[in-house]
Design a protein around this motif. Sequence first.
Motif, PDB file in Angstrom:
ATOM      1  N   CYS A 112      22.534   2.326   9.054  1.00  0.00           N
ATOM      2  CA  CYS A 112      21.928   1.775  10.403  1.00  0.00           C
ATOM      3  C   CYS A 112      22.939   0.916  10.822  1.00  0.00           C
ATOM      4  N   CYS A 134      16.567   2.977   8.857  1.00  0.00           N
ATOM      5  CA  CYS A 134      16.905   1.628   7.986  1.00  0.00           C
ATOM      6  C   CYS A 134      16.334   1.740   6.889  1.00  0.00           C
ATOM      7  N   ARG A 187      17.386  -3.166  16.838  1.00  0.00           N
ATOM      8  CA  ARG A 187      16.864  -2.703  15.730  1.00  0.00           C
ATOM      9  C   ARG A 187      15.128  -3.016  15.783  1.00  0.00           C
ATOM     10  N   THR A 217      18.502   1.271  15.866  1.00  0.00           N
ATOM     11  CA  THR A 217      17.831   1.244  14.502  1.00  0.00           C
ATOM     12  C   THR A 217      16.316   1.518  14.406  1.00  0.00           C
ATOM     13  N   SER A 224      17.274  -7.549  16.443  1.00  0.00           N
ATOM     14  CA  SER A 224      16.005  -7.092  16.212  1.00  0.00           C
ATOM     15  C   SER A 224      14.915  -7.530  16.851  1.00  0.00           C
TER      16      SER A 224
END
Length: 303
Positions: free
Chosen positions: A296, A278, A180, A211, A143
Motif C-alpha cells: 500500500c 493494506c 488511507r 489505500t 489516514s
Amino acid sequence: MMKIWVRERKSPFIHLNDKANTHKGIVCEPFYVLSYYIGCPFACTYCYLQATFRGQVEPVIYRNREKLLAELDEWLKQPGHLRLNAGELEDSLALDGKIPLVDDLVPRFIAQDRHTLVLVTKSTNIRNLLKYRPNDKVVVAFSVNSVTAWRLFEKQTPHPYQRLEAAARVCEVGYITVLRLDPMLPTKGWEKEYEELIDKAYSLFKPHQWTLGSLRFFPGLPMWTARVGRSTKVYNFGVEVSPEDNRRRLKTSVRLEMYRHAIRCIRRHDSIVHIRLCKETEQMHHLLGLPCSGCCYNTNFSQ
C-alpha cells in the motif's frame, strides 16, 4: 497533556520490516522502517502500538539524533529503489516542531533520486512540509475515517475533514499524496459517511493513490487497550480469525461490502487512480479483482 519520554536509543534506528512476508496469503511487501521516535500523542482505541510497545503509549524521543542521521545517510547510499517508512511506529507529523523530523528527512530525500520517504499521519501539522518544493521521492499518506469512527475511536486526533484540507495543501506544493481510508468500520450510517468523505476529498484535490483497510488486530490487543485505560468497544464488531496470520478481521462479507462501496465512490471521481489494500488477504484481492502484488506504500504507478 501526554507525557513525552526522552532516552538514548541503543538499537539501530532503521530496520527492515518483512514480517508480513512470513504470512502466506497476506498481500504486502518488505519495507524499511525508521524509528525517528516511537509512540503517538493521539489515543486511537484500535491502535496496534498499544500491544507493540506492551502498553507504553506515551511517545519516546531519542536524544542521540546524530546517530540517527549518520545511519540514515549511510542507508541512502544503497543502490536500487527502497522505501523508508517514518510512520510505522509513530505518527510522522504529530510531534514535528518539537522534533525536527521533517527538516531532517525531507531535504535528504529531495536531494537524491533513488529512494522514497513515506510519512504517515493523522495530524494536520504540515507547516514545515510546506517550506519545501519536493520531488516524487517524498510521499505523505494521510489516514482518514468516517466522522462517526473518528468521534468514537480516534481520540485526540483532528477532524477527518481537517486532515483532508491539510492533504490538499500538501498535494498543492508537490508531494505525492495518498489517502488511507483505514481502518474502515461498519458504524451506523457508514455507507453515507464514507461516500461523503470521499466526495469531500475530491472537492479539495485529486489524491495520487488510495489505500483501503479495515479493522484488524492480533488477539492480545484488546487486553492492552483495556490496560492503558482506553475503551474496548471498537472490538465489538463481528470478527473472524484469518488463518493466514491469526489476525482478527471484520467478517469477509462486511469487508467486501465496505471496500466495494468505497471503490465505487472513488471511481465516480477518478477512473484510473490506484487503489490498494493494506495487509489484506489474497482472497479479498481476488474478490475485488485487484492484483495480489505490491504494497500500500508502493507509489510506482506503473505497477
